[in-house]
Enzyme design. Sequence first.
Site, PDB file in Angstrom:
ATOM      1  N   ARG A   1      -0.663   8.880   2.072  1.00 15.78           N
ATOM      2  CA  ARG A   1      -2.207   9.271   1.817  1.00 15.78           C
ATOM      3  C   ARG A   1      -2.440  10.725   1.801  1.00 15.78           C
ATOM      4  NH1 ARG A   1      -5.467   4.885   5.463  1.00 15.78           N
ATOM      5  NH2 ARG A   1      -4.600   3.288   3.993  1.00 15.78           N
TER       6      ARG A   1
ATOM      7  N   HIS B   1      -8.635   9.515   3.332  1.00 14.22           N
ATOM      8  CA  HIS B   1      -8.433   8.320   2.191  1.00 14.22           C
ATOM      9  C   HIS B   1      -8.600   8.849   0.981  1.00 14.22           C
ATOM     10  CE1 HIS B   1      -7.831   4.397   0.465  1.00 14.22           C
ATOM     11  NE2 HIS B   1      -7.396   3.937   1.486  1.00 14.22           N
TER      12      HIS B   1
ATOM     13  N   HIS C   1     -11.022   9.393   7.098  1.00 22.82           N
ATOM     14  CA  HIS C   1     -11.033   8.124   7.271  1.00 22.82           C
ATOM     15  C   HIS C   1     -10.459   7.567   8.607  1.00 22.82           C
ATOM     16  CE1 HIS C   1      -9.782   4.042   5.900  1.00 22.82           C
ATOM     17  NE2 HIS C   1      -8.414   4.086   6.173  1.00 22.82           N
TER      18      HIS C   1
ATOM     19  N   ARG D   1      -0.784   8.627   9.234  1.00 17.96           N
ATOM     20  CA  ARG D   1      -0.746   7.031   9.347  1.00 17.96           C
ATOM     21  C   ARG D   1      -0.022   6.345   8.154  1.00 17.96           C
ATOM     22  NH1 ARG D   1      -4.027   2.606   9.081  1.00 17.96           N
ATOM     23  NH2 ARG D   1      -6.062   4.060   8.497  1.00 17.96           N
TER      24      ARG D   1
ATOM     25  N   GLU E   1       0.902  -1.333  -0.019  1.00 22.93           N
ATOM     26  CA  GLU E   1       0.073  -0.064  -0.133  1.00 22.93           C
ATOM     27  C   GLU E   1       0.880   1.449   0.022  1.00 22.93           C
ATOM     28  OE1 GLU E   1      -3.603  -0.321   2.617  1.00 22.93           O
ATOM     29  OE2 GLU E   1      -2.713  -2.255   3.134  1.00 22.93           O
TER      30      GLU E   1
HETATM   31  P1  FAD Z   1     -13.323   0.329  16.014  1.00 20.22           P
HETATM   32  O1  FAD Z   1     -13.137  -0.824  15.393  1.00 20.22           O
HETATM   33  O2  FAD Z   1     -13.864   1.284  15.443  1.00 20.22           O
HETATM   34  O3  FAD Z   1     -14.304  -0.045  17.216  1.00 20.22           O
HETATM   35  C1  FAD Z   1     -14.660   0.973  18.178  1.00 20.22           C
HETATM   36  C2  FAD Z   1     -15.898   0.317  19.217  1.00 20.22           C
HETATM   37  O4  FAD Z   1     -16.432   0.950  20.078  1.00 20.22           O
HETATM   38  C3  FAD Z   1     -17.164   0.048  18.265  1.00 20.22           C
HETATM   39  O5  FAD Z   1     -17.534  -1.299  18.624  1.00 20.22           O
HETATM   40  C4  FAD Z   1     -18.216   0.989  18.571  1.00 20.22           C
HETATM   41  O6  FAD Z   1     -19.425   0.676  18.483  1.00 20.22           O
HETATM   42  C5  FAD Z   1     -17.687   1.367  19.946  1.00 20.22           C
HETATM   43  N1  FAD Z   1     -18.224   2.504  20.752  1.00 20.22           N
HETATM   44  C6  FAD Z   1     -17.861   3.820  20.330  1.00 20.22           C
HETATM   45  N2  FAD Z   1     -18.585   4.630  21.053  1.00 20.22           N
HETATM   46  C7  FAD Z   1     -18.986   4.013  22.071  1.00 20.22           C
HETATM   47  C8  FAD Z   1     -19.624   4.353  23.182  1.00 20.22           C
HETATM   48  N3  FAD Z   1     -20.104   5.866  23.420  1.00 20.22           N
HETATM   49  N4  FAD Z   1     -20.320   3.424  24.022  1.00 20.22           N
HETATM   50  C9  FAD Z   1     -20.080   2.212  23.656  1.00 20.22           C
HETATM   51  N5  FAD Z   1     -19.464   1.717  22.677  1.00 20.22           N
HETATM   52  C10 FAD Z   1     -18.878   2.824  21.824  1.00 20.22           C
HETATM   53  N6  FAD Z   1      -6.385   0.073   9.412  1.00 20.22           N
HETATM   54  C11 FAD Z   1      -5.556  -0.973   9.007  1.00 20.22           C
HETATM   55  O7  FAD Z   1      -4.690  -1.080   9.756  1.00 20.22           O
HETATM   56  N7  FAD Z   1      -5.731  -1.800   7.971  1.00 20.22           N
HETATM   57  C12 FAD Z   1      -6.796  -1.631   7.083  1.00 20.22           C
HETATM   58  O8  FAD Z   1      -6.607  -2.428   6.065  1.00 20.22           O
HETATM   59  C13 FAD Z   1      -7.710  -0.707   7.374  1.00 20.22           C
HETATM   60  N8  FAD Z   1      -8.619  -0.522   6.249  1.00 20.22           N
HETATM   61  C14 FAD Z   1      -9.679   0.355   6.994  1.00 20.22           C
HETATM   62  C15 FAD Z   1     -11.064   0.379   6.173  1.00 20.22           C
HETATM   63  C16 FAD Z   1     -11.999   1.140   6.382  1.00 20.22           C
HETATM   64  C17 FAD Z   1     -13.250   1.257   5.513  1.00 20.22           C
HETATM   65  C18 FAD Z   1     -11.911   1.653   7.608  1.00 20.22           C
HETATM   66  C19 FAD Z   1     -13.130   2.598   7.936  1.00 20.22           C
HETATM   67  C20 FAD Z   1     -10.782   1.840   8.498  1.00 20.22           C
HETATM   68  C21 FAD Z   1      -9.715   0.949   8.065  1.00 20.22           C
HETATM   69  N9  FAD Z   1      -8.744   1.034   8.940  1.00 20.22           N
HETATM   70  C22 FAD Z   1      -7.523   0.024   8.519  1.00 20.22           C
HETATM   71  C23 FAD Z   1      -8.504   1.449  10.232  1.00 20.22           C
HETATM   72  C24 FAD Z   1      -8.972   0.381  11.289  1.00 20.22           C
HETATM   73  O9  FAD Z   1      -9.791  -0.278  10.842  1.00 20.22           O
HETATM   74  C25 FAD Z   1      -9.294   0.998  12.437  1.00 20.22           C
HETATM   75  O10 FAD Z   1      -8.560   2.379  12.664  1.00 20.22           O
HETATM   76  C26 FAD Z   1      -9.225   0.154  13.643  1.00 20.22           C
HETATM   77  O11 FAD Z   1     -10.157  -1.116  13.228  1.00 20.22           O
HETATM   78  C27 FAD Z   1      -9.826   0.632  15.067  1.00 20.22           C
HETATM   79  O12 FAD Z   1      -9.980  -0.385  15.877  1.00 20.22           O
HETATM   80  P2  FAD Z   1     -10.615   0.088  17.309  1.00 20.22           P
HETATM   81  O13 FAD Z   1     -10.754  -1.289  18.008  1.00 20.22           O
HETATM   82  O14 FAD Z   1      -9.823   1.194  17.990  1.00 20.22           O
HETATM   83  O15 FAD Z   1     -12.022   0.908  16.945  1.00 20.22           O
HETATM   84  C1  SIN Z   2      -7.328   0.612   2.843  1.00 20.76           C
HETATM   85  O1  SIN Z   2      -7.265  -0.749   2.503  1.00 20.76           O
HETATM   86  O2  SIN Z   2      -6.869   1.142   1.872  1.00 20.76           O
HETATM   87  C2  SIN Z   2      -7.286   1.005   4.233  1.00 20.76           C
HETATM   88  C3  SIN Z   2      -5.884   0.691   4.816  1.00 20.76           C
HETATM   89  C4  SIN Z   2      -5.721   1.462   6.080  1.00 20.76           C
HETATM   90  O3  SIN Z   2      -6.775   2.213   6.392  1.00 20.76           O
HETATM   91  O4  SIN Z   2      -4.977   1.221   6.583  1.00 20.76           O
END
Ligand code: FAD
Ligand code: SIN
Length: 516
Positions: free
Chosen positions: A288, A241, A349, A384, A116
Site C-alpha cells: 500500500r 489506502h 486508513h 501493514r 490483496e
Molecule cells: P475499532 O474496530 O475501530 O473499534 C474501536 C472502538 O473503540 C469503537 O467501538 C469506538 O467507538 C471505541 N472508542 C474509541 N474511543 C473511545 C472512547 N474514548 N471511549 C469509548 N469508546 C471509544 N483490516 C483487515 O484486517 N482487513 C480488512 O479487510 C480491513 N478493511 C478495512 C476497511 C476499512 C474501511 C477500514 C476503515 C479499516 C479496515 N481494516 C481492515 C482495518 C481494521 O478494520 C481495523 O484496524 C480493526 O477493525 C480495528 O479494530 P479495533 O477493535 O482495534 O478498533
Molecule cells: C481493503 O479491503 O482494501 C482493506 C483491507 C485492509 O485494510 O486490510
Amino acid sequence: MIATNVLVIGSGVAGLTFAVKMAEQFPERHIIIVTKGDKDESNTKYAQGGVAVVLDAEEDSFQKHIQDTLIAGDGLCNEAVVKMVVTEGPKRLKELIDWGANFDLDSEGNFDLGKEGGHSEYRVVHHKDITGYEVERALLHRVGQLSNISLLSHHFAIDLITEHHFKSTDAESISCYGAYVLNESTGEIITIQSESTVLTSGGIGRVYGHTTNPIIATGDGIAMAYRATARIKDMEFVQFHPTALYNVEGGTSFLISEAVRGFGAVLRNKKGDRFMLDYDERAELASRDVVSQSIDSELKKSGDSCVYLDCSHLNIDDFKSHFPNIYNKCITQHINVETDWIPVVPASHYLCGGIVVDTHGRTSIENLFACGECSNTGLHGANRLASNSLLEALVYAHNIFKYHLNKSSNTEIPKIPNWNDHGTGITKEHVLIQHNLKQLQALMRDYVGIVRSDDRLKKGIKHLDLIYNEIEEFYKEAKVNTALCELRNMINVAHLIISQSITRTDNKGGCFNIDN
Ligand code: FAD
Ligand code: SIN
C-alpha cells in the site's frame, strides 16, 4: 463509582473478542465494555477485504505469509511477533467461526480466498465485501448471550485513572485503576474502577479529515495512554489506502477494497495509462505504501484530482457476487463499474504505530493492556500488510486473555477520587472546537501527508502548538464534552505523528520524507 474486574474501552473486534473470552472463562467476573458511539460503530464494521490467514497448506505456507508481512513492513517488523501472529491465525479464525461468523465458501465447500496487495498467495478469508460487518455482528451477538458482560454504548472514556490522579507524579511505576467515563446521554462523569483496563479504542483516521475511517477514529486511547505516560511508538507510520472513492468534499470516504485489485482491476491515470507498471513490478498489487506514493506522484505530475480504477475488463457477474456493496455504492454515485472507471484517491486508513505492548498485550503501565489498532505490537513495522489487522486483533485478544488466566483477580485498589471539574462551566464557544478541528485536519493533510519534508514538518509543529495552546486553555475552563475531548486527543496524536516523523532519518514504508 462503579467497580469491575475488567474494563474494556471500545467495541470493535479487539474489545469484543477479549470480552467474550474473559466472560466465557470467568463467569464470576464482571466485564464492562464502554464504547462512545452505537455499540457496533467502529473501524471493524467497515472492514472489507477480510482476514489474512494461511488455510491452504498445498499452495500457501506460514513461511510465505511471514515473508510477505516482513517485506511489507520494510525491515521494521518484529520477526518473532510476525511468526507468532501468523501461526496462531488459523486457531483464532476457527473461534470466530464457532461464535457464528460466516465466511464465503467456493463451489467445493472450501474457503473462497481473496488476494490483496503484498500477498504472494490467495489467503484472505472474507464475507463478500463486508467482512467487518459480519465479524462485528457475530461478536456482538455472542456478547449479548453473556450475562457477565455489561456493554455501555454512548459512554466516552475521557482519561485513564493512574497515580497522577491521587499521588505526586513521581511514583516509580505507574498503574492503571480504571477510567473516567462520560455518559453522553446524561452528561454525568462516572468513575469506573477496574483491576484490569484494556484499551481497544481503534485508530486515528479522523486526524487527517480525509479518511476511510468512520468518525469514531480519533485516537482517544493512544492520547489517553500518552497522557498517562505509556510508551507510544511508530506514530509516523500512517498508512494511506490507495483507493478511497474520490469525493470533492474529502471527509470520510467509502473504500474500494484492495481485493478489487486482487481480483484484477487496474489503476489508470486520466490519460488512460496503467502507470503502476512504471513504479513497481508488482504493479497494482505492490504494498500500500508503494501504491499510495505512486498515485501521489502521478497526481502531482498531472495536477489531476484523482486516478481511476478500471474494472471494465472483469466479469461483471463475478464482480457483483464478490463485491455487491462496492458495486451498489458505485451505482448510487452514478458509476457503472462494468463500463465506467471508478475515480479514486489515497486516504488515511490505518495507524501502524500506537501504544507499545509486549506479546501479552501489556503496556508500560501496570494493569493497562492494549489491543487492536491502538496498539503497537511490532507486527506491522513501517507498513501493514493488507488484512493483517483483524488477524492481529484476534491473536492479541487471545494473548491478553491467556495472561489473565494466571493473573490474580484481587489486586488492591487505592481510594480513587471522583472526576474534578471544579471551576469549569458549560461552554457556548463550540465554534472554537469546529474551527480548530478544521485547522488541525488541514495541517495534517497538507504538511504531514503521504510525502513529507523537513520544512513542512517543522512548520507543522509550530502551527500545532498554536492549536494546542488554544484548546488546552479552553479545556481548563469548559465542562468536558465528547467533541472537545476528541479534538484534544487528536491534537496529542498529531503531535506524536509529527514529532516521531521528524526524528526519522530514513524513508521506510508509510513515512516518506523528501529530505531523507
Ligand atoms: P475499532 O474496530 O475501530 O473499534 C474501536 C472502538 O473503540 C469503537 O467501538 C469506538 O467507538 C471505541 N472508542 C474509541 N474511543 C473511545 C472512547 N474514548 N471511549 C469509548 N469508546 C471509544 N483490516 C483487515 O484486517 N482487513 C480488512 O479487510 C480491513 N478493511 C478495512 C476497511 C476499512 C474501511 C477500514 C476503515 C479499516 C479496515 N481494516 C481492515 C482495518 C481494521 O478494520 C481495523 O484496524 C480493526 O477493525 C480495528 O479494530 P479495533 O477493535 O482495534 O478498533
Ligand atoms: C481493503 O479491503 O482494501 C482493506 C483491507 C485492509 O485494510 O486490510
